[in-house]
Design an enzyme around this catalytic site. Structure first.
Site, PDB file in Angstrom:
ATOM      1  N   SER A  98       0.842  -1.218   0.000  1.00  0.00           N
ATOM      2  CA  SER A  98       0.000   0.000   0.000  1.00  0.00           C
ATOM      3  C   SER A  98       0.864   1.250   0.000  1.00  0.00           C
ATOM      4  CB  SER A  98      -0.879   0.027   1.253  1.00  0.00           C
ATOM      5  OG  SER A  98      -1.865  -0.956   1.178  1.00  0.00           O
ATOM      6  N   ARG A 101       1.556   4.402  -2.927  1.00  0.00           N
ATOM      7  CA  ARG A 101       1.369   5.817  -2.578  1.00  0.00           C
ATOM      8  C   ARG A 101       2.646   6.619  -2.772  1.00  0.00           C
ATOM      9  NH1 ARG A 101      -2.371   2.587  -0.437  1.00  0.00           N
ATOM     10  NH2 ARG A 101      -4.356   3.445   0.309  1.00  0.00           N
ATOM     11  N   GLY A 109      -6.080  -3.674  -7.627  1.00  0.00           N
ATOM     12  CA  GLY A 109      -7.224  -2.833  -7.269  1.00  0.00           C
ATOM     13  C   GLY A 109      -6.777  -1.475  -6.754  1.00  0.00           C
ATOM     14  N   ARG A 148     -14.000  -6.523 -10.603  1.00  0.00           N
ATOM     15  CA  ARG A 148     -14.121  -5.902  -9.270  1.00  0.00           C
ATOM     16  C   ARG A 148     -14.864  -4.566  -9.329  1.00  0.00           C
ATOM     17  NH1 ARG A 148      -8.587  -6.355  -6.222  1.00  0.00           N
ATOM     18  NH2 ARG A 148      -9.937  -5.726  -4.500  1.00  0.00           N
ATOM     19  N   GLN A 173      -9.162   2.455  -0.272  1.00  0.00           N
ATOM     20  CA  GLN A 173      -8.943   2.812  -1.680  1.00  0.00           C
ATOM     21  C   GLN A 173      -9.891   3.925  -2.105  1.00  0.00           C
ATOM     22  OE1 GLN A 173      -9.276  -0.965  -3.691  1.00  0.00           O
ATOM     23  NE2 GLN A 173      -7.259  -1.628  -3.021  1.00  0.00           N
ATOM     24  N   ASP A 215      -6.829  -7.902   4.776  1.00  0.00           N
ATOM     25  CA  ASP A 215      -6.005  -8.701   3.863  1.00  0.00           C
ATOM     26  C   ASP A 215      -5.402  -9.931   4.556  1.00  0.00           C
ATOM     27  OD1 ASP A 215      -6.553  -6.923   1.841  1.00  0.00           O
ATOM     28  OD2 ASP A 215      -4.684  -5.799   2.051  1.00  0.00           O
ATOM     29  N   ARG A 271     -12.788 -14.569  -1.528  1.00  0.00           N
ATOM     30  CA  ARG A 271     -11.906 -15.241  -0.560  1.00  0.00           C
ATOM     31  C   ARG A 271     -12.674 -16.088   0.447  1.00  0.00           C
ATOM     32  NH1 ARG A 271      -7.383 -10.379   0.065  1.00  0.00           N
ATOM     33  NH2 ARG A 271      -6.244 -11.022  -1.810  1.00  0.00           N
ATOM     34  N   ARG A 297      -3.019 -14.125  -1.911  1.00  0.00           N
ATOM     35  CA  ARG A 297      -3.094 -14.360  -0.462  1.00  0.00           C
ATOM     36  C   ARG A 297      -3.608 -15.773  -0.142  1.00  0.00           C
ATOM     37  NH1 ARG A 297      -1.006  -9.705   1.145  1.00  0.00           N
ATOM     38  NH2 ARG A 297      -1.841  -7.808   0.225  1.00  0.00           N
TER      39      ARG A 297
HETATM   40  C1  S3P Z   1      -5.694  -1.164   0.134  1.00  0.00           C
HETATM   41  C2  S3P Z   1      -6.935  -1.138   0.731  1.00  0.00           C
HETATM   42  C3  S3P Z   1      -7.738  -2.343   0.987  1.00  0.00           C
HETATM   43  C4  S3P Z   1      -6.884  -3.608   0.881  1.00  0.00           C
HETATM   44  C5  S3P Z   1      -6.003  -3.602  -0.336  1.00  0.00           C
HETATM   45  C6  S3P Z   1      -5.056  -2.419  -0.284  1.00  0.00           C
HETATM   46  C7  S3P Z   1      -4.990   0.108  -0.083  1.00  0.00           C
HETATM   47  O1  S3P Z   1      -8.753  -2.414   0.017  1.00  0.00           O
HETATM   48  O2  S3P Z   1      -7.697  -4.743   0.872  1.00  0.00           O
HETATM   49  O3  S3P Z   1      -5.254  -4.788  -0.428  1.00  0.00           O
HETATM   50  O4  S3P Z   1      -3.786   0.081  -0.398  1.00  0.00           O
HETATM   51  O5  S3P Z   1      -5.617   1.163   0.085  1.00  0.00           O
HETATM   52  P1  S3P Z   1     -10.182  -1.700   0.207  1.00  0.00           P
HETATM   53  O6  S3P Z   1      -9.995  -0.240   0.123  1.00  0.00           O
HETATM   54  O7  S3P Z   1     -11.015  -2.218  -0.939  1.00  0.00           O
HETATM   55  O8  S3P Z   1     -10.697  -2.170   1.532  1.00  0.00           O
END
Ligand code: S3P
Length: 431
Positions: free
Chosen positions: A23, A27, A95, A123, A170, A316, A347, A389
């Site tokens: 994550s 960023r 995602g 998704r 996200q 996660d 999952r 995962r």
């Molecule tokens: C993430 C937020 C989470 C997480 C993903 C990474 C991020 O998703 O499951 O692996 O980096 O902001 P969601 O925002 O859909 O909960």
């Protein structure tokens, strides 16, 4: 199709590091690209997901130099420095890339199209597309903008107040990034706290954010300043080793330099509640994030109920938590986790199938599962469904199972933890 074959081991022992946080790596590229000046990033995660984000910014004209030892130099061009990408941008399996970039692209004075792999194209995207449209964004996609490919004609945005229907870092991050470019103030209300890496990194780079209770707001027009970023180890990667060492009798491992942001440490709280022995040491700050070393010793664990506020703090890690639950004494309940159905794969269904193949009794619900712990896991043959995962969780299960465990479709591990097998080899003590 690649596969991993796992034989049972005696225990885990030794000291390891895990790769940089996924994550935070995304960023760092995003914020470094829109900062004024050069950002040096160390311990960047060079996994497929983060490379998708990096490729997108290169396509939008940002020079990014890559060095050995996972170091990047991003030559950021400020808020108005991105240029129209000449081709469709492929976000692969990621995602985070797709959703965060949706927010950013909606505000750019150009046209862009993004797509992804089979999983990502299934998704849900409306959770970001809808509020962005309310800000004035013009976005098109299949099913009214629910699914990739998305085409985005960026332009002027206005700030908005948005209450998030599902807890999602996200979505929050996409709106904060769009809010940097919007006229006026963008405010997001979250009913449950989610990971706050975007907020932390923006603040670290000098952006003023206003937190009031459950809301976070940003005033448009602020450009981040470039600042070097050292990325801590990924607690989501560490979680596989934390569970492995907790359940294999006689184990003791230390994982150095792991991110310990409280919005991410739910797995430690849960495993401790189950009886695990986990100590944190050498606490420090890395790139504006709390970090430290984690020492894990094996301990008997008992089943518990996991629901409510803690779910976004361990979302996660729920697949590998299923493995801890499988060998714990008694039942473990996971509820309020319907989001698991729309991750890289479903999952809940995927883990239930894998647990059954290990001989574990499991019942599923729309929002979770009940797992009946057992003392004996039997080696199995299973398929990850292309979900990194699930693949790594099953590899950890295989360490404690009788006989051989064969996991099919494991290339997906490269999306988040390309060094998984090597890291595991460093700590296993064979039979
Ligand atoms: C993430 C937020 C989470 C997480 C993903 C990474 C991020 O998703 O499951 O692996 O980096 O902001 P969601 O925002 O859909 O909960």
């Amino acid at each position: 199709m690649s596969m991993i074959r796992i034989r049972p081991v005696k225990r885990l022992n030794g000291e390891v590091t895990v790769q940089g946080d996924k994550s935070i790596s995304h960023r760092a590229v995003i914020i470094g690209s829109i900062a004024n000046g050069t950002t040096t990033v160390t311990n960047f995660l060079t996994s497929e997901d983060c490379m998708a984000t990096m490729r997108a910014f290169k396509a939008m004209g940002i020079p990014i130099e890559e060095f050995d030892d996972n170091k990047l130099k991003i030559h950021g061009k400020g808020l108005n420095g991105l240029v129209e990408p000449p081709d469709v941008m492929d976000m692969g399996n990621s995602g985070t890339s797709a959703r965060l970039l949706c927010g950013l692209l909606a505000a750019q004075p150009f046209f862009s199209v993004m797509t992804g792999d089979n999983s990502l194209r299934r998704r849900p995207m409306k959770r970001v597309v809808e509020p962005l449209r309310q800000m004035g964004a013009r976005i098109w996609g299949r099913r009214g903008g629910e699914y990739l490919p998305l085409s985005i004609q960026g332009g002027e945005l206005k700030g908005l107040f948005h209450r998030m229907a599902v807890p999602s870092a996200q979505v929050k991050s996409a709106l904060l990034l769009a809010g940097l470019f919007a006229n006026g103030r963008t405010t997001i209300e979250e009913l449950l706290p989610t990971r706050d890496h975007t907020e932390r990194m923006l603040r670290y780079c000098g952006v003023d954010l206003i937190r009031k209770g459950t809301t976070i707001a940003v005033e448009g027009g602020q450009s981040p300043s470039s600042r070097d970023i050292e990325i801590p180890g990924d607690i989501s990667a560490a979680a596989f080793f934390i569970v492995g060492a907790s359940m294999l009798k006689g184990s003791e491992i230390v994982i150095k330099g792991v991110g310990l942001n409280p919005t991410r440490t739910g797995i430690i709280d849960i495993l401790r509640q189950m009886g695990a022995s986990i100590e944190m040491d050498n606490l420090r700050e890395m790139g504006g994030e709390p970090a430290g070393d984690i020492r894990i010793k094996s301990a008997p664990m008992k089943g518990i109920e996991v629901r409510g506020d803690i779910i976004p703090r361990c979302v996660d890690e729920l697949p590998v938590l299923c493995i801890a639950a499988a060998i714990a004494e008694g039942e473990t309940w996971i509820r309020d986790a319907a989001e698991l159905r729309v991750k890289e794969s479903d999952r809940i269904a995927g883990m239930a199938e894998c647990l059954s193949s290990l001989g574990v009794e499991v019942e599923t619900f729309e929002d979770g599962m009940r797992i009946q712990g057992t003392k004996r896991l039997k080696g199995s043959m299973c398929n990850s469904r292309g979900d990194h995962r699930i693949a790594m969780s099953m590899a950890i299960a295989g360490l404690a199972a009788e006989g051989e465990t064969l996991i099919e479709d494991t290339e997906c591990i490269n999306t988040s933890f390309p060094m998984f097998e090597e890291t595991l080899q460093r700590v296993v003590v064979g039979r």
